[in-house]
Design an enzyme around this catalytic site. Sequence first.
Site, PDB file in Angstrom:
ATOM      1  N   GLU A 112       0.857  -1.175   0.000  1.00 26.76           N
ATOM      2  CA  GLU A 112       0.000   0.000   0.000  1.00 26.76           C
ATOM      3  C   GLU A 112       0.894   1.225   0.000  1.00 26.76           C
ATOM      4  OE1 GLU A 112      -1.796  -1.254   3.529  1.00 26.76           O
ATOM      5  OE2 GLU A 112      -3.488  -2.217   2.537  1.00 26.76           O
ATOM      6  N   TYR A 124       7.615   2.058  -7.768  1.00 32.26           N
ATOM      7  CA  TYR A 124       6.825   0.827  -7.878  1.00 32.26           C
ATOM      8  C   TYR A 124       6.393   0.584  -9.317  1.00 32.26           C
ATOM      9  CZ  TYR A 124       6.670   1.456  -2.801  1.00 32.26           C
ATOM     10  OH  TYR A 124       7.013   1.641  -1.486  1.00 32.26           O
TER      11      TYR A 124
END
Length: 154
Positions: A112, A124
């Site tokens: 998250e 990411y």
Amino acid sequence: MASDTAASTPRLGTLLPEHLNACLVLDQAALGGLWSEGQWISELADQKRPGLGLWQGDQLLALACGLLVLDELQITTLAVDPTHRRLGLGRQVLQSLLNQARGDGARQATLEVASDNAAALGLYGRLGFRTAGIRRGYYRNGSDALIQWLELHD
């Protein structure tokens, strides 16, 4: 000269219970003290919670930790010392954690991230993570969390 280069090249290592103080220092510097000492003690002692750090001498420059549940790696934290950001250390330690988890049988990874954390989202995304969902108002400051997902291929 070779020894100077070797001394300045961060070394990768498994995070162990004896690294508690270094983890606390980095957590405070990079994340504002996200985890308590008790949480770090649990994280470092649990074999199902792989953790890797990049060290320069006795200084922990970056770390990545996770929780391996069956064939899924849940990435619990990624931190880079603020004075060493934008040098690829976050990518290096996270990629190493993903590779280790893959070797341990993980087939996917999840994490998250705050929806307004552009630097983390860029990292990411470069590693192949994609947004799979949103947790509205997840963080203390009210910002949303994006649930990121990555298929780990052999």
